[in-house]
Every structure is written in C-alpha cells, then in structure tokens.
Design an enzyme around this catalytic site. Structure first.
Site, PDB file in Angstrom:
ATOM      1  N   PHE A 151      -3.114  -1.743   9.808  1.00 23.18           N
ATOM      2  CA  PHE A 151      -3.825  -0.481   9.557  1.00 23.18           C
ATOM      3  C   PHE A 151      -5.147  -0.671   8.798  1.00 23.18           C
ATOM      4  O   PHE A 151      -5.834   0.296   8.507  1.00 23.18           O
ATOM      5  CB  PHE A 151      -2.918   0.504   8.799  1.00 23.18           C
ATOM      6  CG  PHE A 151      -2.366  -0.019   7.485  1.00 23.18           C
ATOM      7  CD1 PHE A 151      -3.134  -0.006   6.329  1.00 23.18           C
ATOM      8  CD2 PHE A 151      -1.066  -0.500   7.408  1.00 23.18           C
ATOM      9  CE1 PHE A 151      -2.620  -0.472   5.122  1.00 23.18           C
ATOM     10  CE2 PHE A 151      -0.545  -0.975   6.208  1.00 23.18           C
ATOM     11  CZ  PHE A 151      -1.334  -0.955   5.053  1.00 23.18           C
TER      12      PHE A 151
ATOM     13  N   TYR B 110      -9.878  -2.666  -0.553  1.00 21.56           N
ATOM     14  CA  TYR B 110      -8.559  -2.796   0.083  1.00 21.56           C
ATOM     15  C   TYR B 110      -8.320  -4.192   0.667  1.00 21.56           C
ATOM     16  O   TYR B 110      -7.492  -4.339   1.570  1.00 21.56           O
ATOM     17  CB  TYR B 110      -8.409  -1.734   1.176  1.00 21.56           C
ATOM     18  CG  TYR B 110      -8.024  -0.363   0.625  1.00 21.56           C
ATOM     19  CD1 TYR B 110      -6.836  -0.176  -0.072  1.00 21.56           C
ATOM     20  CD2 TYR B 110      -8.842   0.738   0.821  1.00 21.56           C
ATOM     21  CE1 TYR B 110      -6.470   1.068  -0.569  1.00 21.56           C
ATOM     22  CE2 TYR B 110      -8.486   1.999   0.323  1.00 21.56           C
ATOM     23  CZ  TYR B 110      -7.301   2.150  -0.363  1.00 21.56           C
ATOM     24  OH  TYR B 110      -6.932   3.375  -0.848  1.00 21.56           O
TER      25      TYR B 110
ATOM     26  N   ARG C 277       1.592   7.473 -10.636  1.00 24.51           N
ATOM     27  CA  ARG C 277       2.299   7.216  -9.382  1.00 24.51           C
ATOM     28  C   ARG C 277       3.440   8.211  -9.159  1.00 24.51           C
ATOM     29  O   ARG C 277       3.732   8.605  -8.036  1.00 24.51           O
ATOM     30  CB  ARG C 277       2.780   5.769  -9.331  1.00 24.51           C
ATOM     31  CG  ARG C 277       1.590   4.819  -9.190  1.00 24.51           C
ATOM     32  CD  ARG C 277       1.987   3.384  -9.184  1.00 24.51           C
ATOM     33  NE  ARG C 277       2.666   2.976  -7.968  1.00 24.51           N
ATOM     34  CZ  ARG C 277       2.067   2.701  -6.808  1.00 24.51           C
ATOM     35  NH1 ARG C 277       0.764   2.815  -6.710  1.00 24.51           N
ATOM     36  NH2 ARG C 277       2.752   2.327  -5.762  1.00 24.51           N
TER      37      ARG C 277
ATOM     38  N   HIS D 231      -5.149   7.833  -4.222  1.00 19.46           N
ATOM     39  CA  HIS D 231      -4.779   6.431  -4.481  1.00 19.46           C
ATOM     40  C   HIS D 231      -4.552   6.283  -5.975  1.00 19.46           C
ATOM     41  O   HIS D 231      -5.223   6.937  -6.777  1.00 19.46           O
ATOM     42  CB  HIS D 231      -5.904   5.485  -4.047  1.00 19.46           C
ATOM     43  CG  HIS D 231      -5.716   4.087  -4.572  1.00 19.46           C
ATOM     44  ND1 HIS D 231      -4.905   3.173  -3.955  1.00 19.46           N
ATOM     45  CD2 HIS D 231      -6.192   3.480  -5.698  1.00 19.46           C
ATOM     46  CE1 HIS D 231      -4.905   2.052  -4.660  1.00 19.46           C
ATOM     47  NE2 HIS D 231      -5.677   2.206  -5.717  1.00 19.46           N
TER      48      HIS D 231
ATOM     49  N   ARG E 282       1.231  14.159  -2.989  1.00 16.40           N
ATOM     50  CA  ARG E 282       1.270  13.792  -1.564  1.00 16.40           C
ATOM     51  C   ARG E 282       2.199  14.701  -0.772  1.00 16.40           C
ATOM     52  O   ARG E 282       1.901  15.042   0.380  1.00 16.40           O
ATOM     53  CB  ARG E 282       1.644  12.324  -1.423  1.00 16.40           C
ATOM     54  CG  ARG E 282       0.459  11.405  -1.770  1.00 16.40           C
ATOM     55  CD  ARG E 282       0.883   9.985  -1.879  1.00 16.40           C
ATOM     56  NE  ARG E 282      -0.228   9.044  -1.956  1.00 16.40           N
ATOM     57  CZ  ARG E 282      -0.100   7.819  -2.466  1.00 16.40           C
ATOM     58  NH1 ARG E 282       1.061   7.400  -2.928  1.00 16.40           N
ATOM     59  NH2 ARG E 282      -1.145   7.010  -2.509  1.00 16.40           N
TER      60      ARG E 282
ATOM     61  N   ASN F 268      -3.563  10.132   2.856  1.00 14.70           N
ATOM     62  CA  ASN F 268      -2.526  10.523   1.900  1.00 14.70           C
ATOM     63  C   ASN F 268      -3.068  11.029   0.561  1.00 14.70           C
ATOM     64  O   ASN F 268      -2.447  10.866  -0.475  1.00 14.70           O
ATOM     65  CB  ASN F 268      -1.501   9.390   1.727  1.00 14.70           C
ATOM     66  CG  ASN F 268      -2.120   8.130   1.156  1.00 14.70           C
ATOM     67  OD1 ASN F 268      -3.325   8.055   1.007  1.00 14.70           O
ATOM     68  ND2 ASN F 268      -1.295   7.162   0.829  1.00 14.70           N
TER      69      ASN F 268
ATOM     70  N   THR G 123       3.849   6.795  -0.918  1.00 13.80           N
ATOM     71  CA  THR G 123       2.678   6.576  -0.048  1.00 13.80           C
ATOM     72  C   THR G 123       2.731   7.448   1.199  1.00 13.80           C
ATOM     73  O   THR G 123       1.740   8.071   1.582  1.00 13.80           O
ATOM     74  CB  THR G 123       2.623   5.083   0.383  1.00 13.80           C
ATOM     75  OG1 THR G 123       2.613   4.282  -0.794  1.00 13.80           O
ATOM     76  CG2 THR G 123       1.389   4.799   1.219  1.00 13.80           C
TER      77      THR G 123
HETATM   78  P1  CMP Z   1      -3.029   3.595  -1.039  1.00 11.77           P
HETATM   79  O1  CMP Z   1      -2.073   3.952  -2.114  1.00 11.77           O
HETATM   80  O2  CMP Z   1      -4.475   3.879  -1.250  1.00 11.77           O
HETATM   81  O3  CMP Z   1      -2.871   2.032  -0.699  1.00 11.77           O
HETATM   82  C1  CMP Z   1      -3.139   1.488   0.567  1.00 11.77           C
HETATM   83  C2  CMP Z   1      -3.364   2.530   1.613  1.00 11.77           C
HETATM   84  O4  CMP Z   1      -3.162   2.092   2.922  1.00 11.77           O
HETATM   85  C3  CMP Z   1      -2.351   3.652   1.426  1.00 11.77           C
HETATM   86  O5  CMP Z   1      -2.593   4.367   0.274  1.00 11.77           O
HETATM   87  C4  CMP Z   1      -2.527   4.380   2.737  1.00 11.77           C
HETATM   88  O6  CMP Z   1      -3.704   5.192   2.750  1.00 11.77           O
HETATM   89  C5  CMP Z   1      -2.720   3.212   3.678  1.00 11.77           C
HETATM   90  N1  CMP Z   1      -1.454   2.838   4.321  1.00 11.77           N
HETATM   91  C6  CMP Z   1      -0.369   2.303   3.754  1.00 11.77           C
HETATM   92  N2  CMP Z   1       0.601   2.089   4.659  1.00 11.77           N
HETATM   93  C7  CMP Z   1       0.107   2.504   5.833  1.00 11.77           C
HETATM   94  C8  CMP Z   1       0.619   2.552   7.162  1.00 11.77           C
HETATM   95  N3  CMP Z   1       1.844   2.117   7.453  1.00 11.77           N
HETATM   96  N4  CMP Z   1      -0.175   3.052   8.125  1.00 11.77           N
HETATM   97  C9  CMP Z   1      -1.422   3.483   7.843  1.00 11.77           C
HETATM   98  N5  CMP Z   1      -1.982   3.463   6.597  1.00 11.77           N
HETATM   99  C10 CMP Z   1      -1.212   2.985   5.605  1.00 11.77           C
END
Ligand code: CMP
Length: 143
Positions: free
Chosen positions: A59, A51, A87, A117, A104, A114, A93
């Site tokens: 976050f 990440y 997706r 990924h 989701r 969530n 998300t």
């Molecule tokens: P993902 O699709 O794995 O890509 C990045 C991840 O960061 C996302 O899913 C969430 O798990 C996390 N994420 C994205 N936006 C936020 C946010 N505003 N607050 C907390 N976690 C976030």
C-alpha cells in the site's frame, strides 16, 4: 505516569471534511495539550520519507499519493503517557476495528484514509516530531 510528547497528523480526508476542530476537541478532552501545530501540504518526497518504514508494503505508493492529495495538520501533543493516550483516542488503524467513540471509528473512511496518524513508540515519536518541528517551535505551557 510520565509526561511524553507525540506526533499527530490530521490527514487529508479529515481536513477535507472540516474535522480539524472536532479532532482537536477529542485530543484536548483526553488531556493532551497541543504544543506545536502547522497546516501544510506534504511534498511527495516528505511523504515518502515519513512513511519509509512501509516502503516494501503493497500500500506504500497509494499511501504516499493519498498523503499528498490535500493539506494536512501536523501537531505535537504533550501529556501523561501521550503516546499511548493518543493511540487510544485515535482507535485502531482500520476504522472497522476501531472501538466506538474513537476518532477513527467516528471519522475515518477506510484503513488508508483513516483520519489521523499518531507515533507508536518513544523512538518514533522523537523522530517524527523532529521531522516536522524545530525545538523552538514546541511551546509547552510552562515554557
Ligand atoms: P498510520 O497510522 O498513519 O500508519 C501507516 C498508514 O498506512 C496507516 O495509518 C494507514 O493510513 C496506512 N495503512 C496501513 N495499513 C494499510 C492497509 N492494509 N492498506 C492500506 N493502507 C494501510
């Protein structure tokens, strides 16, 4: 339509809730084939690296802690337009914004926890697949 591969992760919240099979069913029903799969527990270093694009986001450290909080299942999905298709099936998300019937909307707890990924573009799909799998571990049906 072009056949693509994408990287998918079933995250710790969904694994903890015993949802692996239900999520695999959604993916396969959507026409995606699971051509590589592994259950694993990410190290802190792996989660930070995976990440890294979010490193400056507020976050980031919570996201890393969450991703190492329990086992995940990583898989390569293959199919026509697999990146966009995955997706679509995942939904937005933030589960509050996810369309009804998406993974989701039905299974995620919050914007962070969530459930899944999925890679967002061909370049990230290539990088993310390579992060977890060697070429020889990916078994297309015709290989
Ligand atoms: P993902 O699709 O794995 O890509 C990045 C991840 O960061 C996302 O899913 C969430 O798990 C996390 N994420 C994205 N936006 C936020 C946010 N505003 N607050 C907390 N976690 C976030």
């Amino acid at each position: 339509m072009s056949v693509e591969r994408t990287l998918s992760i079933i995250k710790p919240d969904a694994v903890a809730k015993n949802l692996i099979g239900k999520i695999y069913d959604r993916l396969e029903t959507a026409g995606l084939q699971i051509v590589a799969s592994r259950m694993m527990r990410l190290t802190r270093q792996q989660a930070q690296e995976f990440y890294v694009v979010h490193k400056e986001r507020p976050f980031y450290s919570d996201l890393v802690e969450y991703m190492i909080s329990g086992p995940v299942v990583v898989q390569v999905l293959e199919g026509d337009n697999a990146i966009a298709r995955n997706r679509e099936v995942m939904g937005a998300t933030n589960p509050a914004d996810a369309a009804p019937g998406t993974i989701r909307a039905d299974f995620a707890e919050s914007v962070e926890s969530n459930a899944v990924h999925g890679s967002d573009a061909p370049e990230t799909a290539y990088t993310e697949i390579s992060f977890f799998f060697d070429v020889g571990e990916i078994l297309s049906r015709d290989s």
